[in-house]
Design a protein around this motif. Structure first.
Motif, short mmCIF file in Angstrom:
data_model
loop_
_atom_site.label_atom_id
_atom_site.label_comp_id
_atom_site.label_asym_id
_atom_site.label_seq_id
_atom_site.Cartn_x
_atom_site.Cartn_y
_atom_site.Cartn_z
N LYS A 135 0.87 -1.18 0.00
CA LYS A 135 0.00 0.00 0.00
C LYS A 135 0.91 1.23 0.00
CE LYS A 135 -3.91 -2.15 2.38
NZ LYS A 135 -3.42 -3.52 2.36
N THR A 136 1.17 1.77 -1.17
CA THR A 136 2.13 2.85 -1.28
C THR A 136 1.55 4.16 -0.77
OG1 THR A 136 1.46 3.45 -3.51
CG2 THR A 136 3.14 1.74 -3.29
N THR A 137 2.45 5.09 -0.45
CA THR A 137 2.04 6.41 0.02
C THR A 137 2.80 7.47 -0.77
OG1 THR A 137 3.77 6.75 1.69
CG2 THR A 137 1.86 5.44 2.35
N PRO A 138 2.26 8.68 -0.83
CA PRO A 138 3.01 9.76 -1.46
C PRO A 138 4.19 10.19 -0.60
CG PRO A 138 1.01 10.61 -0.49
CD PRO A 138 0.94 9.13 -0.36
N ALA A 139 5.11 10.89 -1.20
CA ALA A 139 6.30 11.36 -0.50
C ALA A 139 6.34 12.88 -0.50
CB ALA A 139 7.56 10.81 -1.16
N LEU A 178 15.65 5.81 7.17
CA LEU A 178 15.58 6.31 8.54
C LEU A 178 14.16 6.20 9.04
CD1 LEU A 178 17.55 9.64 7.91
CD2 LEU A 178 18.51 7.43 8.64
N THR A 179 13.96 5.75 10.27
CA THR A 179 12.63 5.68 10.86
C THR A 179 12.39 6.94 11.68
OG1 THR A 179 12.62 3.26 10.95
CG2 THR A 179 11.12 4.42 12.42
N LEU A 180 11.39 7.72 11.27
CA LEU A 180 11.03 8.94 12.00
C LEU A 180 10.04 8.65 13.12
CD1 LEU A 180 10.57 11.41 9.01
CD2 LEU A 180 12.66 10.79 10.22
N ARG A 181 9.15 7.70 12.89
CA ARG A 181 8.15 7.34 13.89
C ARG A 181 7.60 5.97 13.52
NH1 ARG A 181 3.07 11.08 16.00
NH2 ARG A 181 2.24 9.61 17.54
N SER A 182 7.26 5.17 14.52
CA SER A 182 6.78 3.82 14.27
C SER A 182 5.54 3.55 15.12
CB SER A 182 7.88 2.81 14.62
OG SER A 182 7.46 1.49 14.36
N GLY A 183 4.69 2.62 14.63
CA GLY A 183 3.59 2.15 15.45
C GLY A 183 2.25 2.81 15.22
N ALA A 184 1.94 3.20 13.98
CA ALA A 184 0.60 3.70 13.71
C ALA A 184 -0.42 2.59 13.96
CB ALA A 184 0.50 4.19 12.27
N GLY A 185 -1.66 2.98 14.19
CA GLY A 185 -2.68 2.00 14.54
C GLY A 185 -3.00 1.04 13.42
N ASN A 186 -2.94 1.52 12.18
CA ASN A 186 -3.13 0.66 11.01
C ASN A 186 -2.51 1.36 9.81
OD1 ASN A 186 -5.31 2.28 9.61
ND2 ASN A 186 -6.40 1.80 11.52
N PHE A 187 -2.79 0.84 8.61
CA PHE A 187 -2.11 1.35 7.41
C PHE A 187 -2.58 2.72 6.96
CE2 PHE A 187 -5.88 -0.80 5.88
CZ PHE A 187 -6.37 0.08 4.93
N ASP A 188 -3.66 3.22 7.51
CA ASP A 188 -4.23 4.48 7.04
C ASP A 188 -3.55 5.67 7.71
OD1 ASP A 188 -5.82 6.36 5.83
OD2 ASP A 188 -7.54 6.05 7.16
N PHE A 189 -2.40 6.09 7.16
CA PHE A 189 -1.65 7.22 7.71
C PHE A 189 -0.70 7.73 6.63
CE2 PHE A 189 1.31 3.80 8.04
CZ PHE A 189 2.58 4.37 8.04
N SER A 190 0.09 8.74 6.95
CA SER A 190 1.15 9.28 6.10
C SER A 190 0.76 10.62 5.48
CB SER A 190 1.59 8.27 5.04
OG SER A 190 2.72 8.77 4.34
N TYR A 191 0.91 10.82 4.17
CA TYR A 191 0.69 12.08 3.45
C TYR A 191 1.53 13.22 4.06
CZ TYR A 191 -3.15 9.53 1.35
OH TYR A 191 -3.88 8.59 0.68
N PRO A 192 2.86 13.10 4.03
CA PRO A 192 3.70 14.08 4.74
C PRO A 192 3.93 15.36 3.94
CG PRO A 192 5.07 12.44 3.69
CD PRO A 192 3.64 12.01 3.45
#
Length: 231
Positions: A135-139, A178-192
């Protein structure tokens, strides 16, 4: 608006540039008071699947009254999707854009380059490769004060991380993740969206999901402030 939103100019129509639909994500480069470039997603004419598309570069030279199509950012054969660009200017004629890319064989973030100010584009590198089922996300891509490029994005595989990569050679190759943050509740996140502060640190703002239930209301806008590792 020239007074922080109190009053507004007459509206100007953004055309479809000959495509069936235009999705306007926040990606633009302002040159001066009259000229601006937008980088948009349009419907791929060879594909009827909702959400699939390709990216284009367009330009105004009269403060937004009229717009012209500069060029298409990469090919878009049926069954593929290259959408949601994030573009930086490297020189007076060189642009670079990070696209959210999927196909039956590939999912990840593709880097395209233009050396004629947006008229023609070619694939430069695959900055992030996840595979066809990801499930890709934008960058969000920014040019750092030291000349490097920083790419921030979400990895929607468990443990659901906000990540970053750096390039020291103009986007041709990318360093370790690099990991900026880990442990979202599920895959529905991002759009930085990222920006570098005057002290050199990068602020990455993103949409975060704090609960495991996709229907929960634990979503919010969050930020991570991080210091890019030295060369």
């Amino acid at each position: 608006s020239y007074d922080r939103g109190k009053t507004w100019s007459p509206r100007y129509w953004l055309p479809n540039f000959g495509f069936e639909g235009v999705w306007a994500r926040t990606d633009y480069l302002v040159k001066n008071s009259s000229e601006c470039q937008l980088f948009l997603t349009v419907k791929n004419p060879d594909d009827d699947v909702v959400g699939r598309g390709r990216c284009i570069a367009v330009r105004t030279t009269d403060g937004g009254k009229t717009w012209i199509l500069d060029g298409l950012i990469g090919p878009a054969p049926a069954g593929t999707s290259r959408i949601m660009p994030s573009t930086v200017r490297l020189s007076s004629t060189t642009l670079m854009s990070a696209l959210r890319s999927t196909s039956p064989e590939y999912g990840g973030i593709s880097i395209y380059i233009s050396e004629d100010d947006g008229k023609t584009w070619s694939l430069l590198s695959e900055a992030v490769e996840w595979g066809p089922t990801a499930k890709t996300t934008p960058a969000s891509m920014v040019k750092l004060q030291d000349g490097r490029l920083a790419l921030s994005y979400g990895d929607r595989r468990e443990p659901y991380r906000m990540c970053a990569k750096l390039s020291s050679d103009g986007g041709r190759t990318w360093g370790p993740e690099l990991t900026l943050r880990s442990g979202a509740g599920n895959f529905d996140f991002s759009y930085p969206r990222s920006v570098q502060r005057t002290d050199g640190k990068v602020v990455t703002i993103y949409y975060w999901n704090g609960g495991p239930d996709p229907a929960s209301n634990t979503r919010y806008i969050a930020a991570t402030i991080w210091n890019p590792p030295s060369r």
